[in-house]
Design a protein around this motif. Structure first.
Motif, PDB file in Angstrom:
ATOM      1  N   LEU A   2     -17.513  38.759  28.182  1.00  0.00           N
ATOM      2  CA  LEU A   2     -19.123  38.293  28.212  1.00  0.00           C
ATOM      3  C   LEU A   2     -19.945  39.127  27.622  1.00  0.00           C
ATOM      4  N   VAL A  58     -13.756  34.673  33.928  1.00  0.00           N
ATOM      5  CA  VAL A  58     -13.916  35.278  32.727  1.00  0.00           C
ATOM      6  C   VAL A  58     -13.136  35.075  31.763  1.00  0.00           C
ATOM      7  N   GLU A  81     -23.971  29.712  34.116  1.00  0.00           N
ATOM      8  CA  GLU A  81     -24.207  28.813  32.992  1.00  0.00           C
ATOM      9  C   GLU A  81     -25.477  28.586  32.230  1.00  0.00           C
ATOM     10  N   ARG A 128     -19.776  26.434  30.695  1.00  0.00           N
ATOM     11  CA  ARG A 128     -18.363  26.521  31.025  1.00  0.00           C
ATOM     12  C   ARG A 128     -17.494  26.161  29.602  1.00  0.00           C
ATOM     13  N   TYR A 159     -17.240  29.332  27.474  1.00  0.00           N
ATOM     14  CA  TYR A 159     -16.594  30.422  27.852  1.00  0.00           C
ATOM     15  C   TYR A 159     -14.946  29.933  27.823  1.00  0.00           C
ATOM     16  N   HIS A 198     -11.758  31.669  25.275  1.00  0.00           N
ATOM     17  CA  HIS A 198     -10.386  32.387  25.887  1.00  0.00           C
ATOM     18  C   HIS A 198      -9.241  32.436  24.969  1.00  0.00           C
TER      19      HIS A 198
END
Length: 429
Positions: A134, A157, A183, A272, A275, A279
């Protein structure tokens, strides 16, 4: 469970017991801040003396933001945001002026202390590694200097590629949490922002590489780039606007001349969905800000486009982007880093964007001279394009008189006459 991991696992209250009076705690940018640790620090703040929490863009107004306990725990802003701005303007939060790109170097040279690091992190992998996906920013440098490193490990995370990995051996204590990562939605965009976005979008070519700051106007530009092709990303912040460009097919990084095929950023702030996109995504790398914002490295991207907002611009082109007169509003951040990078870039363009007026049209944001006390962010020698809803003023290579005329031409029509009169008084017309 890994034996060393288990030995370092503790509660937030136990983790803050590792602090000493006089410590400076380094906290990552934005969503990288660890809420469990900072709530625990807040609850016990009167147990300490002269502890400082240094951070860019605090997201939550923790209880330690308290004018009555600043001798115990004090916020040190590297960039003010909504949570910290009122404390800065009241004078009981400190402020360290700096270019974002130089913060890791200031830490490594002991010019900014880094006794303790509190950071969010992904769960540990089989090799003992955690990802600070992050916000790699200045935190990776701080980990090299800190006496104590505490990670708030959270399964929400993402794990990103790049230079954002911390090994268990570097960690003093581990706190586990599972609350959702904070968020931030896209800013509201009005007619003025949309008009400015059109002006800028029209000047962005296919194959350009983008740096996009946060705010309504930069995002208004982004929304008008979905029909472009072969765009790349080399930025400090990755947000949902950039994600939309990836989803539309506008961004594929194929024509980047520095790190082709890769998006590069130093911190993430969004939804979200963003994120989840990050990943284990091989298209994206997260790196320290000394890498992402280095003008020499970023400028190796051909057609680098930098889009950043300002609060006020004077007739020489000086930008006051971080204060309201003497009152701090934000900070220097990466604006100057990327203006200089775009100026170095082959075919690069650096845009400073702002509405022509403020206070519902009562005052002009194009001014003869900056309001006394204003913190100058980007200097007259660096500014290239200034854009309002009324047009584009290109300044580099222009004389002072030519600059003044170009900027008056993009001011709100209601203020152009008085700007010309003021320009005559200061010999710019």
């Amino acid at each position: 469970m890994h034996v060393e991991y288990a030995s370092k696992r503790c509660s937030p209250d136990q983790a803050v017991e590792l602090l000493r009076n006089g410590d400076t705690i380094i906290v990552p940018t934005g969503a990288g801040e660890p809420p469990s640790l900072l709530h625990a620090l807040s609850a016990r703040r009167t147990s300490y003396q002269d502890v400082r929490v240094a951070q860019i863009l605090a997201m939550r107004k923790y209880a330690y933001f308290d004018c009555d306990t600043v001798n115990h725990v004090r916020h040190v802003a590297l960039f003010f945001g909504g949570a910290s701005r009122s404390a800065g303007q009241a004078g009981w939060a400190d402020f360290i002026p700096a270019y974002f790109s130089e913060l890791p170097g200031l830490i490594l040279r002991d010019l900014i202390p880094a006794d303790v690091v509190f950071s969010m992190a992904s769960p540990m992998d089989e090799h003992g590694n955690f990802a600070l996906s992050l916000a790699a920013d200045y935190t990776m440098a701080a980990i090299r200097k800190a006496r104590v490193v505490v990670l708030e490990v959270n399964p929400n995370v993402p794990v990103a590629h790049g230079d954002c990995i911390v090994h268990l051996s570097q960690v003093t204590a581990i706190v586990e949490s599972d609350e959702p990562v904070i968020e931030v939605g896209l800013p509201a965009i009005g007619a003025v922002q949309e008009a400015i976005g059109r002006q800028v979008a029209a000047m962005i070519e296919d194959g350009s590489t983008l740096q996009i700051g946060y705010g309504g106007i930069p995002d208004a530009v982004v929304q008008q780039l979905t029909s472009k092709r072969d765009l790349g990303v080399h930025t400090e912040m990755i947000g949902d606007g950039i994600l939309k460009l990836v989803e539309s097919g506008a961004v594929n990084n194929s024509r980047k001349t520095f790190m082709p095929g890769k998006m590069v950023a130093t911190f993430a702030l969004g939804s979200r969905k963003l994120y989840d996109f990050m990943h284990q995504n091989p298209m994206l790398e997260m790196h320290p800000v000394s890498f992402t914002n280095d003008p020499y490295l970023a400028g190796q991207n051909d057609k680098l486009v930098a889009i950043n907002a300002s609060l006020q611009v004077d007739l020489l082109g000086q930008c006051g982007s971080e204060s309201l007169a003497h009152l701090p509003y934000s900070g220097t951040g990466g604006q100057v880093d990327f203006v200089r990078a775009a100026n170095r870039s082959n075919g690069g363009k650096a845009f400073i964007v702002l509405p022509s007026t403020a206070k519902e049209g009562a005052i002009s944001r194009i001014v003869p001279t900056l309001t006394p006390g204003t913190h100058v962010t980007t200097g007259k020698n660096d500014v290239n394009y200034v854009v309002t809803e009324y047009g584009v003023a290109q300044l580099r290579g222009k004389s002072a008189r030519q600059r003044a005329e170009a900027l008056i031409g993009i001011a709100h029509p209601d203020f152009r006459a008085e700007l010309r009169e003021a320009a005559k008084r200061i010999l710019l017309c």
